[in-house]
Motif scaffolding. Structure first.
Motif, short mmCIF file in Angstrom:
data_model
loop_
_atom_site.label_atom_id
_atom_site.label_comp_id
_atom_site.label_asym_id
_atom_site.label_seq_id
_atom_site.Cartn_x
_atom_site.Cartn_y
_atom_site.Cartn_z
N THR A 177 19.48 -6.33 -1.10
CA THR A 177 18.80 -7.49 -0.49
C THR A 177 19.50 -8.78 -0.86
O THR A 177 20.03 -9.48 0.01
CB THR A 177 17.33 -7.54 -0.93
OG1 THR A 177 17.25 -7.56 -2.36
CG2 THR A 177 16.58 -6.34 -0.39
N GLU A 178 19.53 -9.11 -2.14
CA GLU A 178 20.11 -10.38 -2.58
C GLU A 178 21.62 -10.42 -2.36
O GLU A 178 22.17 -11.43 -1.94
CB GLU A 178 19.79 -10.63 -4.06
CG GLU A 178 18.31 -10.63 -4.38
CD GLU A 178 17.56 -11.67 -3.60
OE1 GLU A 178 18.13 -12.74 -3.34
OE2 GLU A 178 16.40 -11.41 -3.24
N LYS A 179 22.31 -9.33 -2.66
CA LYS A 179 23.77 -9.29 -2.53
C LYS A 179 24.21 -8.88 -1.13
O LYS A 179 25.40 -8.82 -0.86
CB LYS A 179 24.36 -8.33 -3.57
CG LYS A 179 24.24 -8.82 -5.00
CD LYS A 179 24.97 -10.13 -5.20
CE LYS A 179 24.88 -10.60 -6.65
NZ LYS A 179 25.58 -11.87 -6.86
N ASN A 180 23.26 -8.53 -0.26
CA ASN A 180 23.59 -8.16 1.12
C ASN A 180 24.69 -7.09 1.13
O ASN A 180 25.75 -7.26 1.73
CB ASN A 180 24.04 -9.39 1.90
CG ASN A 180 23.92 -9.17 3.41
OD1 ASN A 180 23.25 -8.25 3.85
ND2 ASN A 180 24.57 -10.01 4.18
N ASN B 261 22.55 -17.28 -4.42
CA ASN B 261 22.27 -16.14 -3.55
C ASN B 261 20.84 -15.63 -3.71
O ASN B 261 20.55 -14.48 -3.44
CB ASN B 261 23.25 -14.99 -3.86
CG ASN B 261 24.65 -15.35 -3.45
OD1 ASN B 261 24.85 -16.11 -2.53
ND2 ASN B 261 25.63 -14.78 -4.15
N HIS C 82 18.18 -16.88 -2.20
CA HIS C 82 17.45 -17.05 -0.95
C HIS C 82 16.04 -17.61 -1.18
O HIS C 82 15.04 -17.11 -0.67
CB HIS C 82 17.35 -15.73 -0.19
CG HIS C 82 18.68 -15.16 0.15
ND1 HIS C 82 19.51 -15.73 1.09
CD2 HIS C 82 19.33 -14.08 -0.34
CE1 HIS C 82 20.62 -15.02 1.19
NE2 HIS C 82 20.54 -14.02 0.33
#
Length: 299
Positions: free
Chosen positions: A72-75, A247, A249
């Motif tokens: 999620t955070e690091k995509n 990062n 979000h």
């Protein structure tokens, strides 16, 4: 009277040395597997609990927060798909092109086969260097930030060509001669006769190519920074000293930092990066062993 012969079975008898060997190999197996098991345990363990001590075989406080943060955070999903795509396309195209070239060089009616073989072998010892390669790929071929930069430069490995050619040289020539008498073309001989008989060595080459494509990250760093792969993302995350607040979000950075640590993220992404190869390798192991042994034998 005939004496009965008593057969003495030594199958179930074990000497102290046998028990020593069993114990020794159990210890070797444990030492070999412990780093991977430890990384797996840390990746599933709560990050704050890991700070108390990371020497563990099973997670003390099981959690999926580390993997949730990665995806999620690091995509991480787009780089994962990019790695899968380059591995599949690079492996398939590499096996096909390498097998074609090896078959051509194995043909005794090919007049220039010794010259071309020598030219290919020379490239294993002497290369143009990084600067000419960079200029060739970026300026001449124009492959910067192009998906083909992952495919074209590594489509032919000389070692794999030699491996497949040695395997083909060990096949009976009568098979190809009989196919020619029946009117088969060279391409038909290759894919109807040579390819089915070369499955062990082709699986070996496929494993080599797949591992090389999956683990590659320098080509991303040099030629395709906009087409990030999983290994390149792993390289970036491992080199970071902490969590990047930019990062998050909009999430609470303090909460995130208290539940996620760089060590936990490194371990989680290491598992994600190595798991596909660990899963695929057992299915190709028998072909790998057969290709390495039979490919070096000639009649």
């Amino acid at each position: 009277m005939k004496r009965k012969k008593h057969k003495i079975s030594y199958i179930n008898r074990k000497t102290p040395f046998d028990y020593f060997l069993i114990l020794f190999f159990v210890v070797v197996i444990f030492i070999t597997l412990y780093p991977f098991i430890n990384v797996l345990a840390i990746s599933f363990n709560d990050a704050t609990d890991t700070l108390r001590g990371s020497n563990m075989l099973i997670p003390r406080v099981f959690t999926l927060a580390n993997y949730e943060y990665l995806f999620t955070e690091k995509n991480l999903f787009p780089p994962l798909m990019m790695s899968i795509a380059r591995t599949l396309v690079g492996t398939i195209s590499g096996v096909i092109c390498t097998a074609m070239l090896a078959y051509t060089l194995s043909r005794r009616d090919f007049y220039f086969r010794k010259i071309f073989t020598a030219m290919f072998v020379i490239t294993m010892y002497v290369s143009g260097g990084l600067v000419p390669e960079y200029l060739l790929i970026t300026r001449t071929l124009g492959l910067r930030n192009n998906f083909l930069v992952y495919i074209i430069p590594g489509v032919i490995w000389v070692y794999n060509v030699i491996l497949i050619r040695s395997f083909i040289d060990g096949l009976p020539e009568a098979l190809q001669e009989s196919a020619k008498i029946d009117g088969a073309s060279d391409f038909k001989i290759w894919y109807r006769i040579i390819v089915p008989l070369c499955k062990p060595v082709l699986a070996t080459v496929a494993l080599f190519l797949a591992v090389g494509q999956w683990n590659g990250f320098m080509d991303t760093y040099l030629y395709a920074p906009n087409l990030k792969t999983l290994q390149y993302m792993m390289y970036e995350i491992v080199n970071k000293t902490g969590i990047d607040p930019g990062n998050t979000h909009g999430q609470n950075v303090e909460v995130l930092a208290s539940s996620i640590t760089p060590q936990a993220i490194r371990m989680a992404i290491t598992i994600v990066a190595t798991l596909p190869i660990v899963i695929v390798y057992p299915f190709l192991q028998k072909y790998f062993v057969g290709g390495m042994t039979l490919g070096a034998v000639k009649d």
